[in-house]
Design a protein around this motif. Sequence first.
Motif, PDB file in Angstrom:
ATOM      1  N   PRO A  57       0.819  -1.221   0.000  1.00  0.00           N
ATOM      2  CA  PRO A  57       0.000   0.000   0.000  1.00  0.00           C
ATOM      3  C   PRO A  57       0.846   1.260   0.000  1.00  0.00           C
ATOM      4  N   HIS A 123       0.371  -4.859   6.339  1.00  0.00           N
ATOM      5  CA  HIS A 123       0.363  -3.390   6.321  1.00  0.00           C
ATOM      6  C   HIS A 123      -0.911  -2.819   6.967  1.00  0.00           C
ATOM      7  N   LEU A 124      -1.348  -3.474   8.041  1.00  0.00           N
ATOM      8  CA  LEU A 124      -2.480  -2.970   8.822  1.00  0.00           C
ATOM      9  C   LEU A 124      -1.923  -2.016   9.870  1.00  0.00           C
ATOM     10  N   TRP A 130      -6.054   1.797   2.370  1.00  0.00           N
ATOM     11  CA  TRP A 130      -6.724   0.566   1.980  1.00  0.00           C
ATOM     12  C   TRP A 130      -7.929   0.840   1.078  1.00  0.00           C
ATOM     13  N   GLU A 132     -10.364   0.567  -2.074  1.00  0.00           N
ATOM     14  CA  GLU A 132     -10.703  -0.592  -2.884  1.00  0.00           C
ATOM     15  C   GLU A 132      -9.957  -0.583  -4.210  1.00  0.00           C
ATOM     16  N   ALA A 135      -6.283  -1.837  -2.956  1.00  0.00           N
ATOM     17  CA  ALA A 135      -6.159  -3.134  -2.290  1.00  0.00           C
ATOM     18  C   ALA A 135      -7.116  -4.176  -2.836  1.00  0.00           C
ATOM     19  N   ASN A 138     -11.934  -5.256   0.085  1.00  0.00           N
ATOM     20  CA  ASN A 138     -11.512  -5.325   1.487  1.00  0.00           C
ATOM     21  C   ASN A 138     -12.552  -4.613   2.330  1.00  0.00           C
ATOM     22  N   HIS A 157     -11.905 -11.730  -0.146  1.00  0.00           N
ATOM     23  CA  HIS A 157     -11.084 -10.606  -0.607  1.00  0.00           C
ATOM     24  C   HIS A 157     -10.608 -10.921  -2.033  1.00  0.00           C
ATOM     25  N   SER A 167     -13.058 -10.162   7.680  1.00  0.00           N
ATOM     26  CA  SER A 167     -13.231  -8.728   7.900  1.00  0.00           C
ATOM     27  C   SER A 167     -14.705  -8.364   8.057  1.00  0.00           C
TER      28      SER A 167
END
Length: 327
Positions: A57, A123-124, A130, A132, A135, A138, A157, A167
Amino acid sequence: MKDSPPERKPLLPRSKGDVPSGYKARAALSNGMPAVEHSWQRCASAYHMDPAQGWTPDILSGAEFRHISGRSAVFLKSAMGEMHHLFELVQGMGLMVLLADPTATILARCVDETHLSVCRRLHLRKGAIWSEASAGTNGVGTCMQEKCPVFLGQGDHWRFCFSLLASYAVPVFDAQGHIAGALNMAAMSGDTTRPYANLLMETLKLSGRRIEEDLFRNRYAGEKILALGPAEGCSSLFVAVNEGGEVTGATHAARMLMGWTDDMIHERPNLLTELETSTEISFKRAEKCVVRSALAATQGNVSAAARGLGISRATLYRKLKALNIES
């Protein structure tokens, strides 16, 4: 929300630009909308995204992150307490809690130390974007794109590298009915939380509504806050009304129910007049909720309630009789 999540169907291999014909995406648990399927279609046709491609990201610099945090300061102030409370409720289930701004940039996270390595790998982290379009499908990016709650189980995902990521995400709306950000619960545990999916989503939506309510009450402090009906989904049916019975503000759900735009609210419509213009049953229920809220706010004082609603005492008595409400 009372039904169990549908049984998972096997996913067919997908390649760049292809949405598998056998894929039956789960509808978002909130309202049956095929949010996941819509997202997969965007990933294939709009973003031209290869699901097998690795992903890194965009990460904001320190100065950039301070800027966007400042821009979301009001949202952060209302959300942080609720975010920590939510984490305390789900921590034992291996879930982390994330908060993102309208651009899908992570603003804050609550995570157990045992999950820090997973956060680094995926990479949270604060400052990671993030969206769409970047990524793929998500929780954070898709719930804001669709403006509805989203549940993504194992394999939902778009990118293969998130195949074990579960999620739960809801958009959070500000006092003007616009998206303020997203609240997300995530775990690298596949479908282990699926038996509790409905409960977790209801808990998450309740947290989102609490943040929205705090933002709304702070924005319209001093005004009467009335409910047009019971809360459903991730937005409450609240309106702010001044002493003359004019609407000065409305939540996202109230705007959707009444068909109000920013310009229409700027014109200060009279709430009861608006409700009386329609014969729809839903509007009659809303009118009943408004009258009851006004009476509750004045501890049953009909004269005071009438003044707050911008109508005469006699008119309110007629409405009480027509709506079968005891004063």
